[in-house]
Write an enzyme that holds these catalytic residues in place. Structure first.
Site, PDB file in Angstrom:
ATOM      1  N   GLU A 163      -9.525 -10.488  -7.808  1.00  0.00           N
ATOM      2  CA  GLU A 163      -8.555  -9.404  -7.590  1.00  0.00           C
ATOM      3  C   GLU A 163      -7.377  -9.506  -8.564  1.00  0.00           C
ATOM      4  OE1 GLU A 163      -7.612  -9.319  -3.388  1.00  0.00           O
ATOM      5  OE2 GLU A 163      -9.622  -8.636  -2.878  1.00  0.00           O
ATOM      6  N   LYS A 166       0.823  -1.218   0.000  1.00  0.00           N
ATOM      7  CA  LYS A 166       0.000   0.000   0.000  1.00  0.00           C
ATOM      8  C   LYS A 166       0.861   1.274   0.000  1.00  0.00           C
ATOM      9  CE  LYS A 166      -3.955  -2.109   2.339  1.00  0.00           C
ATOM     10  NZ  LYS A 166      -5.004  -1.894   3.363  1.00  0.00           N
ATOM     11  N   ARG A 222      -2.205 -14.514   4.434  1.00  0.00           N
ATOM     12  CA  ARG A 222      -2.939 -13.852   5.523  1.00  0.00           C
ATOM     13  C   ARG A 222      -2.218 -14.057   6.860  1.00  0.00           C
ATOM     14  NH1 ARG A 222      -7.355 -11.491   4.142  1.00  0.00           N
ATOM     15  NH2 ARG A 222      -8.433 -11.652   6.134  1.00  0.00           N
ATOM     16  N   THR A 237      -5.540  -7.177  10.688  1.00  0.00           N
ATOM     17  CA  THR A 237      -5.754  -5.918   9.947  1.00  0.00           C
ATOM     18  C   THR A 237      -5.202  -4.715  10.711  1.00  0.00           C
ATOM     19  OG1 THR A 237      -7.800  -6.901   9.113  1.00  0.00           O
ATOM     20  CG2 THR A 237      -7.559  -4.532   8.827  1.00  0.00           C
ATOM     21  N   HIS A 240      -2.179  -5.471   1.585  1.00  0.00           N
ATOM     22  CA  HIS A 240      -3.505  -6.092   1.406  1.00  0.00           C
ATOM     23  C   HIS A 240      -3.276  -7.482   0.840  1.00  0.00           C
ATOM     24  CE1 HIS A 240      -7.603  -6.842  -0.014  1.00  0.00           C
ATOM     25  NE2 HIS A 240      -7.026  -7.329  -1.092  1.00  0.00           N
ATOM     26  N   TYR A 291     -12.493  -2.106  -3.934  1.00  0.00           N
ATOM     27  CA  TYR A 291     -12.948  -2.320  -2.555  1.00  0.00           C
ATOM     28  C   TYR A 291     -14.483  -2.328  -2.444  1.00  0.00           C
ATOM     29  CZ  TYR A 291      -8.479  -1.919   0.071  1.00  0.00           C
ATOM     30  OH  TYR A 291      -7.241  -2.129   0.643  1.00  0.00           O
ATOM     31  N   PHE A 321     -15.857   3.325   6.762  1.00  0.00           N
ATOM     32  CA  PHE A 321     -14.516   3.754   6.376  1.00  0.00           C
ATOM     33  C   PHE A 321     -14.256   3.672   4.864  1.00  0.00           C
ATOM     34  CE2 PHE A 321     -14.376  -0.681   7.904  1.00  0.00           C
ATOM     35  CZ  PHE A 321     -13.852  -1.344   6.794  1.00  0.00           C
ATOM     36  N   ARG A 364       2.279  -6.675   9.060  1.00  0.00           N
ATOM     37  CA  ARG A 364       1.584  -5.482   9.566  1.00  0.00           C
ATOM     38  C   ARG A 364       2.146  -5.033  10.905  1.00  0.00           C
ATOM     39  NH1 ARG A 364      -4.198  -7.616   7.382  1.00  0.00           N
ATOM     40  NH2 ARG A 364      -4.320  -6.379   5.479  1.00  0.00           N
ATOM     41  N   ASN A 396      -1.905   0.102   6.850  1.00  0.00           N
ATOM     42  CA  ASN A 396      -1.424  -1.197   7.362  1.00  0.00           C
ATOM     43  C   ASN A 396      -0.525  -1.927   6.356  1.00  0.00           C
ATOM     44  OD1 ASN A 396      -3.434  -1.964   5.625  1.00  0.00           O
ATOM     45  ND2 ASN A 396      -4.562  -3.227   7.078  1.00  0.00           N
TER      46      ASN A 396
HETATM   47  P1  CMP Z   1      -7.417  -4.513   3.646  1.00  0.00           P
HETATM   48  O1  CMP Z   1      -6.971  -5.899   3.944  1.00  0.00           O
HETATM   49  O2  CMP Z   1      -6.790  -3.816   2.504  1.00  0.00           O
HETATM   50  O3  CMP Z   1      -9.006  -4.517   3.412  1.00  0.00           O
HETATM   51  C1  CMP Z   1      -9.836  -3.411   3.713  1.00  0.00           C
HETATM   52  C2  CMP Z   1      -9.110  -2.324   4.450  1.00  0.00           C
HETATM   53  O4  CMP Z   1      -9.927  -1.414   5.145  1.00  0.00           O
HETATM   54  C3  CMP Z   1      -8.261  -2.939   5.549  1.00  0.00           C
HETATM   55  O5  CMP Z   1      -7.177  -3.626   4.957  1.00  0.00           O
HETATM   56  C4  CMP Z   1      -7.917  -1.711   6.385  1.00  0.00           C
HETATM   57  O6  CMP Z   1      -6.720  -1.078   5.963  1.00  0.00           O
HETATM   58  C5  CMP Z   1      -9.071  -0.751   6.074  1.00  0.00           C
HETATM   59  N1  CMP Z   1      -9.833  -0.378   7.269  1.00  0.00           N
HETATM   60  C6  CMP Z   1      -9.981   0.881   7.710  1.00  0.00           C
HETATM   61  N2  CMP Z   1     -10.741   0.910   8.825  1.00  0.00           N
HETATM   62  C7  CMP Z   1     -11.085  -0.360   9.110  1.00  0.00           C
HETATM   63  C8  CMP Z   1     -11.849  -0.978  10.132  1.00  0.00           C
HETATM   64  N3  CMP Z   1     -12.437  -0.268  11.115  1.00  0.00           N
HETATM   65  N4  CMP Z   1     -11.989  -2.313  10.095  1.00  0.00           N
HETATM   66  C9  CMP Z   1     -11.401  -3.064   9.095  1.00  0.00           C
HETATM   67  N5  CMP Z   1     -10.672  -2.505   8.087  1.00  0.00           N
HETATM   68  C10 CMP Z   1     -10.500  -1.185   8.107  1.00  0.00           C
END
Ligand code: CMP
Length: 136
Positions: free
Chosen positions: A129, A12, A88, A94, A118, A52, A60, A105, A115
């Site tokens: 994807e 990212k 993962r 996350t 992805h 997304y 968010f 992460r 973070n």
């Molecule tokens: P990612 O795995 O890219 O998938 C969705 C992204 O939403 C996640 O990583 C986070 O970076 C982002 N995100 C922001 N706020 C939240 C939240 N409250 N809960 C989960 N994901 C979040």
């Protein structure tokens, strides 16, 4: 029985901006992933919204799409046995504050938004994807 899979990984904007992408790629290689394809790109907000879209009902969502389109990212096709699950595990939770020691992460993430990486959450989504970024 061999269960070689492919998954999509994104490094990212926060990690690319801090020049961590080579280091993060080495983590994948050291953990048995083959990088089958990769490119450094910058996507538009509407492309981030499409990518997304499963999160479009989340509070968010808008911030998330602004963020993913805010700077260069590195997208990669990763291949190994059980690639989706293993990626993962390697990424960790996350929220970097909740991620286990040694995970990407935990090592590189700044916040739940920033973070650093992805990864696809299922084989089905990995296919979607990978097509999103690499289908010609
Ligand atoms: P990612 O795995 O890219 O998938 C969705 C992204 O939403 C996640 O990583 C986070 O970076 C982002 N995100 C922001 N706020 C939240 C939240 N409250 N809960 C989960 N994901 C979040």
């Amino acid at each position: 029985m061999s269960n070689v899979e492919q998954t999509l990984s994104i490094i990212k904007p926060d990690a690319v901006e801090r020049n961590l992408h080579e280091q993060i790629k080495n983590n994948f290689i050291e953990n048995g992933f083959d990088i089958k394809n990769e490119k450094k790109i910058k996507i538009s907000k509407s492309e981030a919204e499409e990518f997304y879209k499963v999160h479009q009902s989340k509070p968010f969502y808008d911030e998330l799409c602004n963020y993913l389109s805010s700077g260069p990212i590195v997208v990669m096709i990763l291949e190994r046995e059980n690639a989706v699950t293993e990626n993962r595990k390697l990424m960790g939770a996350t929220d970097p504050t909740k991620a286990e020691e040694g995970t990407l992460r935990k090592k590189y993430g700044i916040s739940i938004d920033k973070n650093s990486v992805h990864g696809s959450d299922s084989i089905e989504n990995a296919k979607i994807e990978i097509d999103f970024f690499f289908k010609s």
